[in-house]
Design an enzyme around this catalytic site. Structure first.
Site, PDB file in Angstrom:
ATOM      1  N   ARG A  39       0.856  -1.182   0.000  1.00  0.00           N
ATOM      2  CA  ARG A  39       0.000   0.000   0.000  1.00  0.00           C
ATOM      3  C   ARG A  39       0.893   1.233   0.000  1.00  0.00           C
ATOM      4  NH1 ARG A  39      -3.868  -3.233  -1.322  1.00  0.00           N
ATOM      5  NH2 ARG A  39      -5.313  -3.991   0.246  1.00  0.00           N
ATOM      6  N   GLN A  87     -11.301  -8.152   1.106  1.00  0.00           N
ATOM      7  CA  GLN A  87     -12.048  -6.903   1.051  1.00  0.00           C
ATOM      8  C   GLN A  87     -13.249  -7.207   1.939  1.00  0.00           C
ATOM      9  OE1 GLN A  87     -14.206  -4.335   1.260  1.00  0.00           O
ATOM     10  NE2 GLN A  87     -15.457  -5.347  -0.278  1.00  0.00           N
ATOM     11  N   THR A 129     -17.930 -16.523   7.109  1.00  0.00           N
ATOM     12  CA  THR A 129     -18.691 -15.454   7.757  1.00  0.00           C
ATOM     13  C   THR A 129     -20.186 -15.733   7.848  1.00  0.00           C
ATOM     14  OG1 THR A 129     -19.500 -13.188   7.391  1.00  0.00           O
ATOM     15  CG2 THR A 129     -18.619 -14.315   5.471  1.00  0.00           C
ATOM     16  N   GLU A 131     -22.292 -13.653   7.146  1.00  0.00           N
ATOM     17  CA  GLU A 131     -22.915 -13.009   5.976  1.00  0.00           C
ATOM     18  C   GLU A 131     -23.377 -14.061   4.965  1.00  0.00           C
ATOM     19  OE1 GLU A 131     -23.960  -9.273   6.058  1.00  0.00           O
ATOM     20  OE2 GLU A 131     -23.531  -9.941   4.010  1.00  0.00           O
ATOM     21  N   TYR A 153     -20.138  -9.575  -1.376  1.00  0.00           N
ATOM     22  CA  TYR A 153     -19.191 -10.079  -0.370  1.00  0.00           C
ATOM     23  C   TYR A 153     -19.625 -11.478   0.108  1.00  0.00           C
ATOM     24  CZ  TYR A 153     -17.152 -10.592   4.331  1.00  0.00           C
ATOM     25  OH  TYR A 153     -16.517 -11.066   5.453  1.00  0.00           O
ATOM     26  N   LYS A 157     -17.706 -15.107  -0.342  1.00  0.00           N
ATOM     27  CA  LYS A 157     -17.312 -15.902   0.828  1.00  0.00           C
ATOM     28  C   LYS A 157     -17.913 -17.318   0.783  1.00  0.00           C
ATOM     29  CE  LYS A 157     -14.609 -13.340   3.533  1.00  0.00           C
ATOM     30  NZ  LYS A 157     -13.376 -13.815   4.173  1.00  0.00           N
ATOM     31  N   ARG A 188     -11.176  -2.298  15.357  1.00  0.00           N
ATOM     32  CA  ARG A 188     -12.117  -2.430  14.240  1.00  0.00           C
ATOM     33  C   ARG A 188     -11.940  -1.241  13.284  1.00  0.00           C
ATOM     34  NH1 ARG A 188     -15.040  -5.836  11.073  1.00  0.00           N
ATOM     35  NH2 ARG A 188     -17.139  -6.187  11.861  1.00  0.00           N
TER      36      ARG A 188
HETATM   37  P1  NAP Z   1     -10.110  -6.297   8.113  1.00  0.00           P
HETATM   38  O1  NAP Z   1      -9.793  -5.563   9.370  1.00  0.00           O
HETATM   39  O2  NAP Z   1     -10.794  -5.570   7.008  1.00  0.00           O
HETATM   40  O3  NAP Z   1      -8.749  -6.925   7.557  1.00  0.00           O
HETATM   41  C1  NAP Z   1      -8.660  -7.449   6.266  1.00  0.00           C
HETATM   42  C2  NAP Z   1      -7.196  -7.649   5.917  1.00  0.00           C
HETATM   43  O4  NAP Z   1      -7.094  -8.173   4.583  1.00  0.00           O
HETATM   44  C3  NAP Z   1      -6.352  -6.355   5.928  1.00  0.00           C
HETATM   45  O5  NAP Z   1      -5.092  -6.648   6.470  1.00  0.00           O
HETATM   46  C4  NAP Z   1      -6.225  -6.039   4.446  1.00  0.00           C
HETATM   47  O6  NAP Z   1      -5.095  -5.251   4.138  1.00  0.00           O
HETATM   48  C5  NAP Z   1      -6.094  -7.451   3.884  1.00  0.00           C
HETATM   49  N1  NAP Z   1      -6.307  -7.496   2.441  1.00  0.00           N
HETATM   50  C6  NAP Z   1      -7.178  -6.772   1.694  1.00  0.00           C
HETATM   51  N2  NAP Z   1      -7.039  -7.071   0.393  1.00  0.00           N
HETATM   52  C7  NAP Z   1      -6.044  -7.997   0.300  1.00  0.00           C
HETATM   53  C8  NAP Z   1      -5.423  -8.673  -0.778  1.00  0.00           C
HETATM   54  N3  NAP Z   1      -5.788  -8.447  -2.045  1.00  0.00           N
HETATM   55  N4  NAP Z   1      -4.435  -9.541  -0.505  1.00  0.00           N
HETATM   56  C9  NAP Z   1      -4.033  -9.770   0.769  1.00  0.00           C
HETATM   57  N5  NAP Z   1      -4.587  -9.159   1.830  1.00  0.00           N
HETATM   58  C10 NAP Z   1      -5.588  -8.282   1.612  1.00  0.00           C
HETATM   59  O7  NAP Z   1     -11.018  -7.580   8.428  1.00  0.00           O
HETATM   60  P2  NAP Z   1     -11.173  -8.389   9.808  1.00  0.00           P
HETATM   61  O8  NAP Z   1     -12.347  -7.845  10.544  1.00  0.00           O
HETATM   62  O9  NAP Z   1      -9.863  -8.506  10.478  1.00  0.00           O
HETATM   63  O10 NAP Z   1     -11.633  -9.808   9.255  1.00  0.00           O
HETATM   64  C11 NAP Z   1     -10.679 -10.822   8.953  1.00  0.00           C
HETATM   65  C12 NAP Z   1     -11.311 -11.846   8.033  1.00  0.00           C
HETATM   66  O11 NAP Z   1     -12.454 -12.411   8.637  1.00  0.00           O
HETATM   67  C13 NAP Z   1     -11.795 -11.281   6.702  1.00  0.00           C
HETATM   68  O12 NAP Z   1     -11.621 -12.280   5.736  1.00  0.00           O
HETATM   69  C14 NAP Z   1     -13.289 -11.051   6.930  1.00  0.00           C
HETATM   70  O13 NAP Z   1     -13.970 -11.093   5.705  1.00  0.00           O
HETATM   71  C15 NAP Z   1     -13.605 -12.212   7.828  1.00  0.00           C
HETATM   72  N6  NAP Z   1     -14.709 -12.037   8.784  1.00  0.00           N
HETATM   73  C16 NAP Z   1     -14.734 -10.951   9.598  1.00  0.00           C
HETATM   74  C17 NAP Z   1     -15.759 -10.823  10.531  1.00  0.00           C
HETATM   75  C18 NAP Z   1     -15.821  -9.654  11.480  1.00  0.00           C
HETATM   76  O14 NAP Z   1     -16.903  -9.434  12.069  1.00  0.00           O
HETATM   77  N7  NAP Z   1     -14.738  -8.949  11.711  1.00  0.00           N
HETATM   78  C19 NAP Z   1     -16.745 -11.833  10.630  1.00  0.00           C
HETATM   79  C20 NAP Z   1     -16.646 -12.933   9.796  1.00  0.00           C
HETATM   80  C21 NAP Z   1     -15.620 -13.050   8.877  1.00  0.00           C
HETATM   81  P3  NAP Z   1      -5.312  -3.664   3.883  1.00  0.00           P
HETATM   82  O15 NAP Z   1      -5.857  -3.119   5.168  1.00  0.00           O
HETATM   83  O16 NAP Z   1      -3.964  -3.178   3.501  1.00  0.00           O
HETATM   84  O17 NAP Z   1      -6.318  -3.576   2.761  1.00  0.00           O
HETATM   85  O1  G4F Z   2     -20.794  -3.073  10.758  1.00  0.00           O
HETATM   86  P1  G4F Z   2     -21.327  -3.502   9.446  1.00  0.00           P
HETATM   87  O2  G4F Z   2     -20.804  -2.814   8.246  1.00  0.00           O
HETATM   88  O3  G4F Z   2     -21.078  -5.075   9.393  1.00  0.00           O
HETATM   89  P2  G4F Z   2     -21.706  -6.226   8.493  1.00  0.00           P
HETATM   90  O4  G4F Z   2     -22.283  -5.726   7.243  1.00  0.00           O
HETATM   91  O5  G4F Z   2     -22.606  -7.038   9.374  1.00  0.00           O
HETATM   92  O6  G4F Z   2     -20.405  -7.073   8.123  1.00  0.00           O
HETATM   93  C1  G4F Z   2     -19.410  -7.392   9.078  1.00  0.00           C
HETATM   94  O7  G4F Z   2     -19.739  -8.615   9.680  1.00  0.00           O
HETATM   95  C2  G4F Z   2     -19.724  -9.749   8.795  1.00  0.00           C
HETATM   96  C3  G4F Z   2     -20.113 -10.965   9.622  1.00  0.00           C
HETATM   97  O8  G4F Z   2     -21.507 -11.099   9.634  1.00  0.00           O
HETATM   98  C4  G4F Z   2     -18.328  -9.877   8.210  1.00  0.00           C
HETATM   99  F1  G4F Z   2     -18.256 -10.965   7.405  1.00  0.00           F
HETATM  100  C5  G4F Z   2     -17.993  -8.636   7.435  1.00  0.00           C
HETATM  101  O9  G4F Z   2     -16.659  -8.744   6.932  1.00  0.00           O
HETATM  102  C6  G4F Z   2     -18.065  -7.444   8.381  1.00  0.00           C
HETATM  103  O10 G4F Z   2     -17.038  -7.572   9.336  1.00  0.00           O
HETATM  104  O11 G4F Z   2     -22.914  -3.367   9.425  1.00  0.00           O
HETATM  105  C7  G4F Z   2     -23.718  -3.938  10.442  1.00  0.00           C
HETATM  106  C8  G4F Z   2     -25.155  -3.449  10.274  1.00  0.00           C
HETATM  107  C9  G4F Z   2     -25.708  -3.610   8.843  1.00  0.00           C
HETATM  108  O12 G4F Z   2     -27.029  -4.083   8.922  1.00  0.00           O
HETATM  109  C10 G4F Z   2     -25.703  -2.197   8.288  1.00  0.00           C
HETATM  110  O13 G4F Z   2     -26.706  -1.942   7.302  1.00  0.00           O
HETATM  111  O14 G4F Z   2     -25.190  -2.050  10.546  1.00  0.00           O
HETATM  112  C11 G4F Z   2     -26.007  -1.431   9.564  1.00  0.00           C
HETATM  113  N1  G4F Z   2     -25.649  -0.007   9.490  1.00  0.00           N
HETATM  114  C12 G4F Z   2     -26.497   1.028   9.715  1.00  0.00           C
HETATM  115  N2  G4F Z   2     -25.872   2.187   9.511  1.00  0.00           N
HETATM  116  C13 G4F Z   2     -24.464   0.495   9.117  1.00  0.00           C
HETATM  117  C14 G4F Z   2     -24.595   1.890   9.135  1.00  0.00           C
HETATM  118  N3  G4F Z   2     -23.305  -0.101   8.794  1.00  0.00           N
HETATM  119  C15 G4F Z   2     -22.238   0.685   8.494  1.00  0.00           C
HETATM  120  N4  G4F Z   2     -21.062   0.115   8.203  1.00  0.00           N
HETATM  121  N5  G4F Z   2     -22.336   2.065   8.478  1.00  0.00           N
HETATM  122  C16 G4F Z   2     -23.498   2.710   8.799  1.00  0.00           C
HETATM  123  O15 G4F Z   2     -23.562   3.925   8.781  1.00  0.00           O
END
Ligand code: NAP
Ligand code: G4F
Length: 325
Positions: A39, A87, A129, A131, A153, A157, A188
């Protein structure tokens, strides 16, 4: 490295989960390698904040580039691979559906291929996920609930999830999929709703911001603490056999109630500051998610430790500290 030191490769190490997982593995004595895409600005703030940046080996690479994944496998000689790179912002996936499919869907297949080619004995974890459940087909979602993704997304997944199952069944690889429900923390990304709220609450409390603009506040999520959830990832790779597990708290809370908690933590009423802005509504919404983590509890011995009230307070306090500094 001694013969007994285990080596782990984490894609997405600069993200929220990558940082907590790296800290957990370092604490267990692992040699930790992190794959991160190039990046133009420094993306290591989370590793720095946890005080572990100097403890991990960073490898340039991208899930879009198979040769970089093969090189990462060769360099790290990983015994365990955690594919967390993505992403990960659902909202963006409608703006960049092809990139999301390539990184989150095909990218997982590239990582599985790199593992198969370099060391098929390595244990693989796929970041699946809730999702994927999208338009839910059961009130409480578990490993047997059919998927119905509602975003590009979620679709990507689902592909990665089934690829993981397929590599396990076709190549006999130790490939597990963690179907994790939303998990949050002070690390986050600010675009996700919980952190957007806690950052705004801190900012409003300090007189730096006047209002908070959100989209659909009636949607409900099963929110846990990322620090607890990375333990489940590690437990999956330690099992004698690979499998799929739902990781969740079993409690669902609306965005509205999450806001209420965050504002109340600093003595404010959310209704005085919240503005509904259609700009943040999604083309298709996931109205409610509620996980059943019974299998993870029974087979992994995993339980969540952080109730939503504690999680929200932790996040607001961290944002207050950062903004006051
Ligand atoms: P995050 O904070 O968005 O981290 C994503 C990571 O992936 C960042 O380090 C990002 O780097 C990297 N990345 C993006 N594009 C890439 C590419 N082309 N090649 C290699 N790396 C890349 O997400 P997180 O919350 O830690 O989540 C981790 C994983 O769990 C993700 O796969 C997400 O989809 C999944 N997940 C998350 C949740 C949740 O609630 N947090 C729930 C279920 C599943 P940059 O920042 O440089 O782009
Ligand atoms: O925080 P969010 O963007 O998370 P979302 O869409 O649930 O996705 C996250 O959790 C997933 C696991 O279920 C992961 F796989 C995914 O990578 C990510 O970490 O939104 C949560 C809720 C949604 O219903 C959205 O419509 O919040 C609602 N919301 C309302 N206002 C908003 C907003 N979300 C965001 N980001 N920004 C708002 O202003």
């Amino acid at each position: 490295m001694s013969n007994t030191t285990r080596s782990a490769l984490i894609t997405g190490i600069t993200g929220q989960d990558g940082a907590y997982l790296a800290r957990l593995l370092l604490g267990k004595g692992y040699e930790v390698y992190g794959l991160a895409p190039r990046r133009s600005t420094d993306t290591s703030w989370r590793l720095r904040e946890l005080g572990i940046l100097d403890g991990v080996h960073m490898i340039d690479g991208d899930l879009a580039d198979l040769s970089s994944l093969i090189r990462a496998m060769e360099t790290s000689r990983a015994d365990e691979v955690y594919n967390l790179g993505a992403q990960s912002f659902v909202g963006t996936s409608w703006q960049q559906p092809l990139l999301t499919a390539d990184v989150d869907g095909t990218g997982a297949i590239r990582m599985l291929e790199a593992v198969r080619i370099v060391n098929r004995e390595a244990h693989y974890y796929q970041a699946s996920t809730s999702e994927m459940f999208g338009l839910i087909q059961a009130d409480r979602q578990d490993e047997n609930t059919p998927f119905y993704p509602r975003s590009p997304y979620g679709v990507a997944k689902v592909m990665a999830h089934w690829a993981t199952v397929n590599y396990r069944e076709s190549h006999g690889m130790h490939a597990s999929s963690g179907i994790l429900f939303n998990h949050e923390s002070p690390l986050r990304g600010i675009e996700f709703v919980t952190r957007k709220v806690t950052h705004a609450v801190a900012s409003i409390k300090l007189g730096k911001q006047k209002e908070l603009r959100l989209g659909n506040i009636d949607s409900k999520r099963d929110w846990g603490f990322a620090g607890d959830y990375v333990e489940a990832m590690w437990l999956m790779t330690q099992q004698p056999s690979p499998d799929d597990y739902v990781v969740a708290t079993g409690i669902t809370v609306s965005v509205r109630d999450m806001c209420k908690l965050a504002f109340a933590h600093v003595g404010l009423n959310y209704e005085d500051y919240l503005v509904i802005d259609p700009k943040f509504m999604r083309p298709a919404e996931v109205d409610v998610l509620l996980g059943n983590p019974a299998k993870a509890k029974a087979k992994l011995g995993w339980t969540p430790h952080t109730p939503i009230e504690e999680l929200v307070a932790m996040m607001v306090d961290a944002d207050l500290r950062r903004l006051s500094a």
